[in-house]
Design an enzyme around this catalytic site. Structure first.
Site, PDB file in Angstrom:
ATOM      1  N   HIS A  33      -9.258   0.430   5.204  1.00  0.00           N
ATOM      2  CA  HIS A  33      -7.895   1.185   5.462  1.00  0.00           C
ATOM      3  C   HIS A  33      -8.265   2.432   7.366  1.00  0.00           C
ATOM      4  O   HIS A  33      -9.030   3.459   6.626  1.00  0.00           O
ATOM      5  CB  HIS A  33      -7.201   1.382   4.567  1.00  0.00           C
ATOM      6  CG  HIS A  33      -5.465   1.432   5.593  1.00  0.00           C
ATOM      7  ND1 HIS A  33      -5.490   2.692   6.393  1.00  0.00           N
ATOM      8  CD2 HIS A  33      -4.522   1.064   5.608  1.00  0.00           C
ATOM      9  CE1 HIS A  33      -3.595   2.250   6.290  1.00  0.00           C
ATOM     10  NE2 HIS A  33      -3.597   1.797   5.874  1.00  0.00           N
ATOM     11  N   GLY A  45       2.625  -1.199   4.542  1.00  0.00           N
ATOM     12  CA  GLY A  45       2.388   0.301   3.948  1.00  0.00           C
ATOM     13  C   GLY A  45       4.368   0.386   3.130  1.00  0.00           C
ATOM     14  O   GLY A  45       4.969   0.179   2.465  1.00  0.00           O
ATOM     15  N   GLY A  46       5.019   1.174   4.407  1.00  0.00           N
ATOM     16  CA  GLY A  46       6.110   1.584   4.330  1.00  0.00           C
ATOM     17  C   GLY A  46       7.543   0.631   3.511  1.00  0.00           C
ATOM     18  O   GLY A  46       7.679   1.245   3.117  1.00  0.00           O
ATOM     19  N   GLU A  92      -4.611  -5.144  10.839  1.00  0.00           N
ATOM     20  CA  GLU A  92      -4.535  -3.807  10.821  1.00  0.00           C
ATOM     21  C   GLU A  92      -4.410  -3.670  12.667  1.00  0.00           C
ATOM     22  O   GLU A  92      -5.486  -2.525  12.121  1.00  0.00           O
ATOM     23  CB  GLU A  92      -4.248  -3.108   9.282  1.00  0.00           C
ATOM     24  CG  GLU A  92      -3.744  -3.979   7.947  1.00  0.00           C
ATOM     25  CD  GLU A  92      -3.468  -2.890   7.769  1.00  0.00           C
ATOM     26  OE1 GLU A  92      -2.258  -3.072   7.201  1.00  0.00           O
ATOM     27  OE2 GLU A  92      -3.839  -1.501   7.312  1.00  0.00           O
ATOM     28  N   SER A 137       3.164  -2.359  10.135  1.00  0.00           N
ATOM     29  CA  SER A 137       5.411  -2.644  10.662  1.00  0.00           C
ATOM     30  C   SER A 137       5.741  -3.546   9.912  1.00  0.00           C
ATOM     31  O   SER A 137       7.062  -3.869  10.759  1.00  0.00           O
ATOM     32  CB  SER A 137       5.641  -1.691  12.486  1.00  0.00           C
ATOM     33  OG  SER A 137       5.232  -0.571  12.173  1.00  0.00           O
ATOM     34  N   GLY A 182       2.751   1.912  10.724  1.00  0.00           N
ATOM     35  CA  GLY A 182       3.368   3.100  10.606  1.00  0.00           C
ATOM     36  C   GLY A 182       4.321   3.283  12.174  1.00  0.00           C
ATOM     37  O   GLY A 182       5.074   4.578  12.247  1.00  0.00           O
ATOM     38  N   GLU A 238      -6.428   4.419   7.806  1.00  0.00           N
ATOM     39  CA  GLU A 238      -6.717   6.165   8.089  1.00  0.00           C
ATOM     40  C   GLU A 238      -8.070   6.993   7.260  1.00  0.00           C
ATOM     41  O   GLU A 238      -8.035   7.859   7.315  1.00  0.00           O
ATOM     42  CB  GLU A 238      -5.111   6.044   6.576  1.00  0.00           C
ATOM     43  CG  GLU A 238      -3.986   5.686   8.007  1.00  0.00           C
ATOM     44  CD  GLU A 238      -2.841   5.085   6.600  1.00  0.00           C
ATOM     45  OE1 GLU A 238      -2.836   5.702   5.812  1.00  0.00           O
ATOM     46  OE2 GLU A 238      -1.915   4.862   8.061  1.00  0.00           O
ATOM     47  N   ASN A 269       0.441  -1.602   0.059  1.00  0.00           N
ATOM     48  CA  ASN A 269      -0.278   0.041  -0.052  1.00  0.00           C
ATOM     49  C   ASN A 269       1.296   1.432   0.318  1.00  0.00           C
ATOM     50  O   ASN A 269       1.381   1.683   0.759  1.00  0.00           O
ATOM     51  CB  ASN A 269      -0.754  -0.508   1.711  1.00  0.00           C
ATOM     52  CG  ASN A 269      -1.630   1.217   1.544  1.00  0.00           C
ATOM     53  OD1 ASN A 269      -1.982   1.896   0.556  1.00  0.00           O
ATOM     54  ND2 ASN A 269      -1.799   1.737   2.481  1.00  0.00           N
ATOM     55  N   TRP A 270       1.047   1.624  -1.045  1.00  0.00           N
ATOM     56  CA  TRP A 270       2.232   3.214  -1.821  1.00  0.00           C
ATOM     57  C   TRP A 270       1.412   4.247  -0.221  1.00  0.00           C
ATOM     58  O   TRP A 270       2.374   5.142  -0.535  1.00  0.00           O
ATOM     59  CB  TRP A 270       2.182   3.434  -2.867  1.00  0.00           C
ATOM     60  CG  TRP A 270       3.203   2.418  -2.842  1.00  0.00           C
ATOM     61  CD1 TRP A 270       4.034   1.342  -3.259  1.00  0.00           C
ATOM     62  CD2 TRP A 270       4.285   2.500  -4.274  1.00  0.00           C
ATOM     63  NE1 TRP A 270       4.811   0.991  -3.831  1.00  0.00           N
ATOM     64  CE2 TRP A 270       4.886   1.696  -4.526  1.00  0.00           C
ATOM     65  CE3 TRP A 270       3.801   3.254  -5.234  1.00  0.00           C
ATOM     66  CZ2 TRP A 270       5.751   1.968  -5.777  1.00  0.00           C
ATOM     67  CZ3 TRP A 270       5.256   3.651  -6.434  1.00  0.00           C
ATOM     68  CH2 TRP A 270       6.411   2.124  -6.808  1.00  0.00           C
ATOM     69  N   LYS A 271       0.093   4.235  -0.273  1.00  0.00           N
ATOM     70  CA  LYS A 271      -0.892   5.768   0.249  1.00  0.00           C
ATOM     71  C   LYS A 271      -0.424   6.784  -0.769  1.00  0.00           C
ATOM     72  O   LYS A 271      -0.609   6.483  -1.758  1.00  0.00           O
ATOM     73  CB  LYS A 271       0.066   5.344   2.063  1.00  0.00           C
ATOM     74  CG  LYS A 271      -0.174   3.904   2.865  1.00  0.00           C
ATOM     75  CD  LYS A 271       0.269   4.523   4.272  1.00  0.00           C
ATOM     76  CE  LYS A 271      -0.192   3.308   4.322  1.00  0.00           C
ATOM     77  NZ  LYS A 271      -0.239   3.711   6.077  1.00  0.00           N
TER      78      LYS A 271
HETATM   79  P1  PGA Z   1       2.838   0.201   7.959  1.00  0.00           P
HETATM   80  O1  PGA Z   1       2.166   0.303   6.913  1.00  0.00           O
HETATM   81  O2  PGA Z   1       3.638  -1.124   7.207  1.00  0.00           O
HETATM   82  O3  PGA Z   1       4.040   1.755   6.753  1.00  0.00           O
HETATM   83  O4  PGA Z   1       2.907   0.454   8.824  1.00  0.00           O
HETATM   84  C1  PGA Z   1       0.678  -0.639   6.726  1.00  0.00           C
HETATM   85  C2  PGA Z   1       0.245  -0.548   6.157  1.00  0.00           C
HETATM   86  O5  PGA Z   1      -0.756   0.583   6.743  1.00  0.00           O
HETATM   87  O6  PGA Z   1      -1.810  -1.291   5.564  1.00  0.00           O
END
Ligand code: PGA
Length: 251
Positions: free
Chosen positions: A95, A232-233, A165, A211, A171, A97, A11-13
């Site tokens: 998600h 994500g990251g 999640e 993470s 993050g 977010e 997930n590149w956000k």
């Molecule tokens: P992260 O994000 O790997 O940067 O913790 C995961 C996500 O939000 O899907």
């Protein structure tokens, strides 16, 4: 029925422009025959270019959200059919977010999931507790409620993936213990089996997200009912995501 293909989803956000497409082509070149399925969900602006860049290779692409309606007066929104038209086969829904920043409720997520299925997309529906909810020992109730409310009737192992999640792990570099991950994944599996029947319940893939890094991936993937990761990251760079793909696929 243990035919759940392992899945590494990135997930590149709100990250990535044309300059970053090289990361995906490098990933595809480094893992031409991965032992798992690979999906990258870039921002909508990059979807069609990424889909073209990875065509014929092991990487599939997805969106990060879609509108519940097929089309209409919804300025700034993108429909599921538009994602499919841009080359997406997948979409992340609900998600944390989106739930936090855009007030998405379980009902919203369920409507979006129906729209995604109507457009032929595979939905990755996210659930997860906040730190307060975990500390109040409400984790399993929260997850059950999100799952029941966010997933429409009609789920199958082909149209649904569920991502667990924990909000506090996204993050932050913090992850639950392996026992905590296993407890939630086992509970999700049990609830899916109860609602959709054993065959379907056992065929839906369950991802852990929050993470995940190359250094902790193998340990997480060894947990029961973890069929892969939503990352994500660490999905932004081919080297990092490649480490996770390798941990999952054994290549
Ligand atoms: P992260 O994000 O790997 O940067 O913790 C995961 C996500 O939000 O899907």
């Amino acid at each position: 029925m243990r035919h759940r293909r392992k899945l590494a989803a990135g997930n590149w956000k709100m990250n990535g422009t044309a300059d970053d497409l090289g990361e995906v082509t490098a990933l595809a070149e480094a893992h031409p025959d991965p032992g798992c399925q690979i999906v990258i969900c870039p921002p909508a602006t990059l979807l069609s270019r990424m889909a073209e860049a990875v065509e014929g290779g092991p990487v599939e692409v997805g969106g990060q959200d879609c509108h519940p309606a097929a089309s209409g007066a919804h300025t700034g929104d993108v429909s599921a059919a538009m994602l499919a038209d841009a080359g997406a086969a997948w979409v992340i829904l609900g998600h944390s977010e989106r739930r936090a920043d855009h007030g998405e409720t379980n009902d919203t997520v369920r409507d979006k999931c129906r729209a995604a299925w109507d457009a032929g997309l595979i939905a990755i529906v996210c659930v997860g507790e906040t730190l307060e909810q975990r500390e109040a020992q409400n984790t399993l109730d929260i997850i059950s409620g999100q799952l029941a409310g966010s997933v429409p009737d009609g789920a199958t192992g082909h149209n649904l993936v569920v991502a667990y999640e924990p909000v506090w792990a996204i993050g932050t570099g913090k992850i639950p213990t392996m026992d905590q991950i296993g407890e939630v994944h086992d509970a999700i599996r049990a609830r899916l089996e109860r609602r959709f029947g054993e065959g379907v319940g056992r065929s839906v893939r369950l991802l852990y997200g929050g993470s995940v890094k190359p250094g902790n991936a193998a340990e997480i993937f060894a947990v029961s009912n973890v069929d892969g990761a939503l990352v994500g990251g660490a999905s932004l760079k081919a080297a990092d995501f490649g480490g996770i793909v390798a941990a999952l696929g054994g290549d």
